[in-house]
Design an enzyme around this catalytic site. Structure first.
Site, PDB file in Angstrom:
ATOM      1  N   SER A   1       0.848  -1.191   0.000  1.00  0.00           N
ATOM      2  CA  SER A   1       0.000   0.000   0.000  1.00  0.00           C
ATOM      3  C   SER A   1       0.892   1.252   0.000  1.00  0.00           C
ATOM      4  O   SER A   1       1.661   1.450  -0.939  1.00  0.00           O
ATOM      5  CB  SER A   1      -0.955  -0.025   1.190  1.00  0.00           C
TER       6      SER A   1
ATOM      7  N   ASP B   1      -8.886  -4.701  -6.316  1.00  0.00           N
ATOM      8  CA  ASP B   1      -8.536  -3.801  -5.217  1.00  0.00           C
ATOM      9  C   ASP B   1      -9.400  -2.540  -5.294  1.00  0.00           C
ATOM     10  O   ASP B   1      -9.278  -1.771  -6.253  1.00  0.00           O
ATOM     11  CB  ASP B   1      -7.048  -3.443  -5.324  1.00  0.00           C
TER      12      ASP B   1
ATOM     13  N   HIS C   1      -7.565  -5.268  -1.582  1.00  0.00           N
ATOM     14  CA  HIS C   1      -6.324  -4.545  -1.280  1.00  0.00           C
ATOM     15  C   HIS C   1      -5.331  -5.400  -0.505  1.00  0.00           C
ATOM     16  O   HIS C   1      -4.130  -5.268  -0.680  1.00  0.00           O
ATOM     17  CB  HIS C   1      -6.640  -3.270  -0.505  1.00  0.00           C
TER      18      HIS C   1
END
Length: 713
Positions: free
Chosen positions: A584, A659, A691
């Site tokens: 991320s 995602d 995600h």
């Protein structure tokens, strides 16, 4: 630059001697792995019975009453509870853990299609509230015996008469009722807000009709099917949120007159104790100007703007007003207005009365007042950011007392009167301790100590320390894990695990220094593992956190590079074998570091990376970067697509194809730019993961990450 550092805490996790050679497997150290739960320090569930000092201990089949001298007697059994359902079609419980207390002698359980309220003394069901089994987002108020729920997007309320009432119809898929809004930013964790007597509720209504549809693809269909989500990107149209108020007894409904502009954030919703007003922190889209508005519950009109907060960077209200006991007008508000998150006392009629806490430290949680409202209990970093302690503060003179004593990360539960505390804590070399603390007597009883689940596994030494940031002034905290059977005369490869973004402190004085178990596995396999919290991470004050404004990835990578220079200064680090991994924001940081310092990283693994911030969502993206039109230079500097020419090391990029947080477009565009620049990178996709790759597949993910470092580092 000369690097200064010192070791805060060191210890050897191997407690059975240097001959312990049990090897960790990925199934042991990865969430979703077959053996992962065996390596989590044991947890025991204690609770206070409501309105009392009485303590109960939960086990699967029995809840025990705990006497002062820690003697235990049976309070409730699984058989007792399931016997209540024997003559009905209600589902049986597999354990007692789902039980929630209402009073010291009554509890409820949420079963498929029903909430059951029962009495301990009589062993009888008091009442049952039924709702559709397919209902979602349930919110039960035990005071009024009402349940709010969503069914097919529509919002309903049902009481103990079991007559469901439609509160609001969704009208279309673009209308979202009673759920979190603004993508869970600003501390928002739900969309239903019950009044103190539980007979009325406020609820969010989100209109997403103006937000662009974003396509996700379901490949499990014979012909792949597009499944659109709403994803407002930075600089594009945002959703409109309003707040409805519904009286479950009179069935009357109205909306607060929050007015224009419609593109704003409505956060931190709370009721006044007399239910005359609803307070809302209203933030402009630029997120640099907040109005705290009070609305009349009777007609939805604006009563007054009680105060405003402004910043040249951002304002981020995350905690609703907490009213002082026995007062309909006085409440505590949390604010960073002096540069650190602190408590302020307000009065609805008089405005700001005073600042309660102050200093170069932050409040991190609010546990509420004692019965008379003389003392406020909270968690904070007053001693240092590496620990979390329980404190109390006098509302009269602002004197702060530290109530927890052992160094470490404390997580506490207080009883209703706030004279007893359940203190759950850990530290670098303490897996978990549970203590019972008497606030008045200042006495402690140890209820439980967890054993070290890694006692027979030797993976070397864990150190916590500090180095200076790129500004040469600020101390940054790091964690260093050395390999098993460490030899100072050998050279070892290093894997840097990085996050580096807002709202995530990776290094602290909790169990193992906050390390991920995967890092222990890598250390046991001969790697040094390093993690550092750069400027821009939380709980160090505004100057530390907000330095990233309009320039994401600049000072963060500069600070992380100071960590790399520190590593290279260690005689046992192989300077030619340094790798980096993150997910991320950490995925963004991984590629950013490899592009800015291409000669220093041999291998990188980037998961779910933000590549170009103009493709990220509004709430988070615009807070830190403003819009692309307002900050074109900042967006250009942070665009990883524009620096792929710099890549030299071996890079693996991983992404979930559906995602909804960092959409797949980010890494696909990055690969497209790499192709155009003739840069070879490796790429892997999880077709049906969002995600985070969760569940058993996470072991597959970390096998791939691990093997990549083994093959190329």
């Amino acid at each position: 630059m000369k690097v200064f550092y010192f070791t805060l805490l060191t210890f050897f996790l191997c407690l059975v001697g240097l001959n312990a050679q049990n090897k960790l497997e990925l199934e042991d150290v990865i969430s979703g792995g077959k053996n992962f739960r065996n390596f989590i320090p044991k947890y025991v569930k204690y609770e206070f019975l409501p309105g009392t000092d009485s303590l109960v201990l939960f086990q699967r089949d029995t809840i025990f009453y705990v006497e002062d001298q820690l003697e235990k007697s049976s309070f409730l059994t699984l058989k007792q509870v399931n016997d209540l359902f024997s003559n009905s079609d209600l589902s049986k419980l597999n354990s007692l853990y789902p039980i929630k207390w209402i009073t010291s002698n009554s509890y409820y359980v949420n079963l498929p299609g029903a909430i059951v309220i029962a009495d301990v003394n009589s062993d009888k069901v008091k009442y049952i509230i039924n709702y559709p089994k397919e209902a979602e987002f349930l919110s039960f108020n035990p005071v009024s015996r009402f349940v709010a729920y969503l069914n097919d997007g529509d919002l309903f309320v049902v009481g103990d008469d079991n007559k469901s009432v439609l509160v609001e119809k969704a009208e279309s898929k673009d209308i979202v009722l009673g759920q979190t809004v603004h993508r869970n930013e600003f501390g928002i964790s739900g969309g239903i807000f019950w009044s103190p007597n539980g007979k009325s509720l406020a609820f969010y209504r989100k209109d997403e009709s103006m937000v662009t549809d974003y396509p996700l693809v379901n490949i499990n269909e014979r012909v792949a099917k597009v499944e659109n989500i709403k994803y407002p990107m930075a600089g594009m149209d945002s959703h409109h949120v309003t707040i409805g108020v519904f009286n479950a007894e009179t069935k009357e409904k109205l909306y607060l007159e929050t007015g224009l502009p419609k593109e704003k954030f409505l956060t931190n919703v709370s009721w006044s104790p007399d239910e005359k007003y609803i307070g809302v922190a209203e933030l402009n889209r630029a997120q640099n100007h907040m109005h705290y508005n009070l609305y009349n519950v009777a007609d939805g009109s604006l009563f007054k703007t009680l105060f405003e907060e402004k910043s040249d960077k951002w304002v981020e209200p995350e905690n609703p007003a907490v009213f002082v006991p026995n007062s309909n007008t006085k409440f505590v508000w949390q604010s960073e207005r002096d540069g650190y998150n602190h408590f302020y006392l307000y009065d609805i009629n008089k405005g700001l009365l005073k600042q309660i806490t102050k200093g170069e430290w932050v409040v991190t949680d609010n546990f509420g007042f004692d019965a008379k409202g003389n003392t406020l209990f909270f968690e904070g970093t007053k001693d240092d950011v590496m620990n979390r302690h329980l404190y109390s503060v006098s509302m009269k003179n602002g004197k702060v007392n530290k109530l927890s004593s052992a160094q470490g990360f404390h997580s506490v539960v207080l009883n209703d009167s706030k004279n007893k505390v359940l203190d759950y804590y850990s530290s670098l070399n303490v897996p978990r301790v549970i203590e019972l603390y008497d606030v008045k007597k200042k006495t402690k009883q140890v209820l439980f100590k967890a054993e070290n689940p890694f006692e027979e596994y030797d993976f070397g030494k864990v150190e916590l320390g500090t180095i200076k940031s790129a500004d040469g002034i600020t101390d940054l905290n790091y964690r260093l894990i050395l390999p098993a059977n460490f030899d100072v005369n050998k050279k070892y490869p290093v894997v840097v695990y990085v996050y580096g973004g807002p709202h995530s402190q990776q290094v602290n004085n909790s169990w193992l220094g906050g390390a991920r178990y995967w890092q222990l596995y890598m250390a046991q396999n001969g790697y040094i593992c390093f993690t550092m919290d750069n400027r821009g991470t939380p709980d160090r004050g505004c100057d530390f956190e907000k330095v990233i404004h309009r320039q994401l990835g600049e000072c963060e990578t500069q600070d992380q590079y100071e960590g790399v220079k520190f590593l290279k200064s260690l005689p046992y680090v192989d300077q030619d074998r340094i790798g980096v991994h993150g997910w991320s924001f950490g995925g963004f940081m991984t590629i950013n570091l490899m592009e800015k310092y291409p000669n220093d990283f041999k291998v990188g693994v980037s998961g779910g990376p933000v590549i170009d911030w103009k493709y990220y969502e509004i709430m988070y993206g615009e807070r830190y970067m403003d819009t692309p039109d307002e900050n074109p230079e900042g967006y250009e500097k942070s665009n990883l697509n524009l620096r792929v020419d710099n890549l030299q090391g071996r890079l693996l990029v991983i992404h979930g194809a559906i995602d909804p947080t960092v959409v797949w477009q980010h890494s696909l565009q990055f690969i497209e730019h790499c192709i155009k620049k003739r840069k070879q990178v490796d790429y892997f996709v999880y077709p049906r993961h969002e995600h985070n790759v969760l569940g058993p597949d996470r072991v597959h993910l970390m096998e791939k990450v691990t093997q990549y470092f083994k093959d190329f580092l």
